[in-house]
Design a protein around this motif. Sequence first.
Motif, PDB file in Angstrom:
ATOM      1  N   LEU A 264       0.726  -1.428   0.056  1.00 40.48           N
ATOM      2  CA  LEU A 264      -0.279  -0.047   0.280  1.00 40.48           C
ATOM      3  C   LEU A 264       1.130   1.545   0.225  1.00 40.48           C
ATOM      4  O   LEU A 264       0.554   2.200  -0.606  1.00 40.48           O
ATOM      5  CB  LEU A 264      -0.795  -0.218   1.315  1.00 40.48           C
ATOM      6  CG  LEU A 264      -2.088  -0.963   1.400  1.00 40.48           C
ATOM      7  CD1 LEU A 264      -2.707  -1.478   2.560  1.00 40.48           C
ATOM      8  CD2 LEU A 264      -3.382  -0.518   0.263  1.00 40.48           C
ATOM      9  N   GLY A 265       1.880   1.621   0.558  1.00 38.14           N
ATOM     10  CA  GLY A 265       3.145   2.473   0.655  1.00 38.14           C
ATOM     11  C   GLY A 265       3.613   2.549  -0.743  1.00 38.14           C
ATOM     12  O   GLY A 265       3.629   3.733  -1.273  1.00 38.14           O
ATOM     13  N   ARG A 266       3.928   1.614  -1.053  1.00 37.24           N
ATOM     14  CA  ARG A 266       4.921   1.601  -2.577  1.00 37.24           C
ATOM     15  C   ARG A 266       3.281   1.957  -3.413  1.00 37.24           C
ATOM     16  O   ARG A 266       4.061   3.062  -4.496  1.00 37.24           O
ATOM     17  CB  ARG A 266       4.571   0.357  -2.583  1.00 37.24           C
ATOM     18  CG  ARG A 266       6.571   0.039  -2.421  1.00 37.24           C
ATOM     19  CD  ARG A 266       7.029  -1.027  -3.299  1.00 37.24           C
ATOM     20  NE  ARG A 266       6.127  -2.421  -2.887  1.00 37.24           N
ATOM     21  CZ  ARG A 266       6.556  -3.530  -1.757  1.00 37.24           C
ATOM     22  NH1 ARG A 266       7.774  -2.777  -0.941  1.00 37.24           N
ATOM     23  NH2 ARG A 266       5.540  -4.453  -1.438  1.00 37.24           N
ATOM     24  N   GLY A 267       2.359   2.020  -3.310  1.00 42.74           N
ATOM     25  CA  GLY A 267       0.940   2.712  -4.509  1.00 42.74           C
ATOM     26  C   GLY A 267       1.329   4.067  -4.274  1.00 42.74           C
ATOM     27  O   GLY A 267       0.844   4.611  -5.018  1.00 42.74           O
ATOM     28  N   LEU A 268       0.870   3.854  -2.909  1.00 41.84           N
ATOM     29  CA  LEU A 268       0.889   5.636  -2.960  1.00 41.84           C
ATOM     30  C   LEU A 268       1.753   6.116  -2.631  1.00 41.84           C
ATOM     31  O   LEU A 268       1.444   7.969  -3.188  1.00 41.84           O
ATOM     32  CB  LEU A 268       0.642   5.785  -0.955  1.00 41.84           C
ATOM     33  CG  LEU A 268       0.364   6.895   0.043  1.00 41.84           C
ATOM     34  CD1 LEU A 268      -1.002   7.308  -0.326  1.00 41.84           C
ATOM     35  CD2 LEU A 268       0.913   7.067   1.385  1.00 41.84           C
ATOM     36  N   ALA A 269       3.053   5.821  -3.586  1.00 43.37           N
ATOM     37  CA  ALA A 269       4.233   6.561  -3.199  1.00 43.37           C
ATOM     38  C   ALA A 269       4.679   7.166  -4.633  1.00 43.37           C
ATOM     39  O   ALA A 269       5.432   7.242  -5.845  1.00 43.37           O
ATOM     40  CB  ALA A 269       5.624   6.238  -3.050  1.00 43.37           C
ATOM     41  N   ALA A 270       3.966   5.774  -5.729  1.00 48.06           N
ATOM     42  CA  ALA A 270       3.451   5.396  -7.032  1.00 48.06           C
ATOM     43  C   ALA A 270       4.006   6.408  -8.083  1.00 48.06           C
ATOM     44  O   ALA A 270       4.450   6.830  -8.572  1.00 48.06           O
ATOM     45  CB  ALA A 270       2.790   4.157  -7.714  1.00 48.06           C
TER      46      ALA A 270
END
Length: 324
Positions: A264-270
């Motif tokens: 979820l964090g990687r998706g938020l930062a993408a």
Amino acid sequence: MERRIDFSHQRHMLCGGCDHRFVVGLDWIDRWEQGGEKCLGCDLTGEHEDAPRVTVDPDDPALDDGRVAQFFWYHTSTQPDWPSRAFDPASGFTPEMRMRMGGVERVAAWAARQRAKALHVGTYEAAVHNMLRRMHDQADDGCQFYLYRVHLKPSVVVRKGWLIDPSDFVGDVVLGEFCPPGTDVARYLNYHEDPGGLSLALGRGAIDKVQQIAIPLSDAWDRDWARESVAALENASEALVPATGGLGRFMPPCSPRADLSRDLGRGLAADLPINLQSQLVSAVAFGEGADPVRWAKQASCLLSLIVDPSPVLVMLDQQERREV
């Protein structure tokens, strides 16, 4: 005076081999740092000592000596009273610590050296990047951060030109080495935060007033993303699962919930600029046993500092200016 905030603005590069100056985006710089790009003038690659490096935009308005004091400058810190008038770096030392340092005179000399170090202020982008870097590199992810808007004294004298970032490996600058007598502020090219932007090294005496808020703002979050993320996390198991693979025995066990939080964090930062993605992912790391609601809200609030600074600027506008 507020300057336009843009975390994705293009950067100026200058090659030491052929003196070619060119403008690129952060994605190009990321590829170049990994050996995937060459100088646009002479084909030097990043590992060469004269390879292109980020440089100052010649049209940066902060290059105008007379405008430096007119701009808002920013700083992030975990100190709730930065810059403290009564700064005493040895205030927390026990008698035993003072003895180990060599006694009263040695401690006093050390404290004087600490007080001689410059303060750092920069663009809003550099201040936010500094906070994320500290969360990423210095384990400050559990600390309360404060954003300071810094107002310089109109009478400050600015050193002519600009310097390559003079900080040592821990980020310290001895002010007297870069601000000769009669000058209060030195501009330097920031390589690490808002690369290519100008930051300032200065003493407390150059600051007139500051405005301060705690960040991230507690109500600046995406409720839809948070609600969906919390639902997914609450449905994921908290049971610890041993790591697998050749290096698994060296790694701590991890729960499916923590694994999901990283996704979820990687998706938020993408969609962030490439130079901020890993910092945000690290800053929103989910500790085992953490509260999903609190985690999702904090992660979304951190993102908002980058994608929509306007609520932060409005909040700062409402704060009183504290004299330093």
